[in-house]
Design a protein around this motif. Structure first.
Motif, PDB file in Angstrom:
ATOM      1  N   LEU A  67       0.829  -1.198   0.000  1.00 36.32           N
ATOM      2  CA  LEU A  67       0.000   0.000   0.000  1.00 36.32           C
ATOM      3  C   LEU A  67       0.869   1.255   0.000  1.00 36.32           C
ATOM      4  CD1 LEU A  67      -2.807   1.297   0.152  1.00 36.32           C
ATOM      5  CD2 LEU A  67      -2.671   1.059   2.637  1.00 36.32           C
ATOM      6  N   LEU A  68       1.900   1.280   0.839  1.00 41.03           N
ATOM      7  CA  LEU A  68       2.800   2.428   0.877  1.00 41.03           C
ATOM      8  C   LEU A  68       3.529   2.590  -0.456  1.00 41.03           C
ATOM      9  CD1 LEU A  68       4.255   2.049   4.479  1.00 41.03           C
ATOM     10  CD2 LEU A  68       2.619   3.778   3.672  1.00 41.03           C
ATOM     11  N   ALA A  69       3.943   1.476  -1.056  1.00 42.39           N
ATOM     12  CA  ALA A  69       4.656   1.553  -2.338  1.00 42.39           C
ATOM     13  C   ALA A  69       3.742   2.067  -3.447  1.00 42.39           C
ATOM     14  CB  ALA A  69       5.223   0.182  -2.706  1.00 42.39           C
ATOM     15  N   PHE A  70       2.449   1.783  -3.358  1.00 41.95           N
ATOM     16  CA  PHE A  70       1.503   2.283  -4.359  1.00 41.95           C
ATOM     17  C   PHE A  70       1.229   3.771  -4.200  1.00 41.95           C
ATOM     18  CE2 PHE A  70      -0.711  -2.043  -5.091  1.00 41.95           C
ATOM     19  CZ  PHE A  70       0.056  -2.282  -6.221  1.00 41.95           C
ATOM     20  N   SER A  71       1.437   4.319  -3.008  1.00 45.62           N
ATOM     21  CA  SER A  71       1.144   5.739  -2.800  1.00 45.62           C
ATOM     22  C   SER A  71       2.158   6.594  -3.542  1.00 45.62           C
ATOM     23  CB  SER A  71       1.126   6.072  -1.306  1.00 45.62           C
ATOM     24  OG  SER A  71       2.423   6.002  -0.772  1.00 45.62           O
ATOM     25  N   ARG A  72       1.746   7.799  -3.899  1.00 47.46           N
ATOM     26  CA  ARG A  72       2.605   8.686  -4.698  1.00 47.46           C
ATOM     27  C   ARG A  72       3.957   8.965  -4.064  1.00 47.46           C
ATOM     28  NH1 ARG A  72      -1.947  12.949  -6.007  1.00 47.46           N
ATOM     29  NH2 ARG A  72      -2.800  11.731  -4.352  1.00 47.46           N
ATOM     30  N   ALA A  73       3.948   9.235  -2.773  1.00 51.52           N
ATOM     31  CA  ALA A  73       5.196   9.618  -2.107  1.00 51.52           C
ATOM     32  C   ALA A  73       5.774   8.500  -1.239  1.00 51.52           C
ATOM     33  CB  ALA A  73       4.958  10.866  -1.259  1.00 51.52           C
ATOM     34  N   GLY A  74       5.148   7.325  -1.240  1.00 53.60           N
ATOM     35  CA  GLY A  74       5.635   6.240  -0.401  1.00 53.60           C
ATOM     36  C   GLY A  74       5.321   6.441   1.065  1.00 53.60           C
ATOM     37  N   ARG A  75       4.326   7.267   1.352  1.00 44.27           N
ATOM     38  CA  ARG A  75       3.945   7.540   2.741  1.00 44.27           C
ATOM     39  C   ARG A  75       2.454   7.823   2.802  1.00 44.27           C
ATOM     40  NH1 ARG A  75       7.764  10.900   1.772  1.00 44.27           N
ATOM     41  NH2 ARG A  75       8.926  10.429   3.661  1.00 44.27           N
ATOM     42  N   LEU A  76       1.866   7.408   3.914  1.00 45.81           N
ATOM     43  CA  LEU A  76       0.439   7.632   4.144  1.00 45.81           C
ATOM     44  C   LEU A  76       0.206   7.823   5.636  1.00 45.81           C
ATOM     45  CD1 LEU A  76      -1.151   4.788   1.981  1.00 45.81           C
ATOM     46  CD2 LEU A  76      -1.411   7.239   1.582  1.00 45.81           C
ATOM     47  N   PRO A  77      -0.839   8.560   5.984  1.00 48.56           N
ATOM     48  CA  PRO A  77      -1.220   8.621   7.393  1.00 48.56           C
ATOM     49  C   PRO A  77      -1.646   7.230   7.863  1.00 48.56           C
ATOM     50  CG  PRO A  77      -2.360  10.318   6.116  1.00 48.56           C
ATOM     51  CD  PRO A  77      -1.685   9.412   5.145  1.00 48.56           C
ATOM     52  N   LEU A  78      -1.348   6.923   9.097  1.00 49.55           N
ATOM     53  CA  LEU A  78      -1.728   5.634   9.674  1.00 49.55           C
ATOM     54  C   LEU A  78      -3.231   5.400   9.521  1.00 49.55           C
ATOM     55  CD1 LEU A  78      -0.640   3.170  11.205  1.00 49.55           C
ATOM     56  CD2 LEU A  78      -1.037   4.417  13.318  1.00 49.55           C
TER      57      LEU A  78
END
Length: 178
Positions: A67-78
């Motif tokens: 999921l983190l790798a799919f996000s644009r910046a490699g980061r997401l709120p918990l």
């Protein structure tokens, strides 16, 4: 991993026979469907676990990394990880703690909410999830054990079950492009 020998009978067919013999005819088909899906989940999860074992990843840890790798910046709120994976916050928190301990993810302060945390993928985490995804794709997802037609039919049937159970809603119609 050694595969157990097939049973001489289908235990679910026998369970259905017993349901019918006990007069539970109105529930026999539903019981068979529910238990069949649960058994199929066990079989598929065993294949997924075997593919992830060399990477020392559980499916829960893999899901967070992917999921983190799919996000644009490699980061997401918990909180976004919790919502998108549809699991309890405690589960994601403990999974994230193990990923942080293994230096695959780092916790960062949320840029706009001092109470919230961000999860960010490290380079080691990105490398690991890409290798694990390649293994899952080749060992499980490219051949789930069904024909292409059966795979599409099963996916559609399960999607209807999930939608009708409130798992998601159909997207609203989008306007035609100008």
């Amino acid at each position: 991993m050694a595969r157990p020998r097939p049973l001489p009978i289908d235990p679910l067919a026998e369970a259905k026979r017993q349901w019918l013999a006990h007069g539970w005819t109105d529930a026999a088909d539903g019981m068979t469907a529910v238990i069949s899906v649960m058994r199929a989940q066990q079989l598929l999860l065993a294949r997924v676990d075997a593919a992830l074992k060399p990477f020392r990843l559980s499916f829960a840890r893999y899901e967070v990394l992917r999921l983190l790798a799919f996000s644009r910046a490699g980061r997401l709120p918990l909180s976004s990880v919790v919502a998108r994976l549809q699991v309890h916050a405690t589960t994601v928190t403990s999974t994230a703690e193990r990923l942080v301990r293994d230096e695959l993810v780092v916790r960062e302060p949320h840029p706009h909410d001092g109470r919230a945390a961000m999860l960010a993928l490290t380079e080691a985490g990105r490398d690991l999830v890409e290798r694990a995804t390649a293994a899952l794709n080749s060992q499980v997802f490219a051949n789930p054990g069904l024909s292409d037609e059966d795979t599409a039919d099963l996916t559609a049937i399960v999607a209807r079950l999930r939608r009708d159970a409130g798992d998601f809603t159909d997207p609203r119609p989008q306007p035609d492009p100008l």
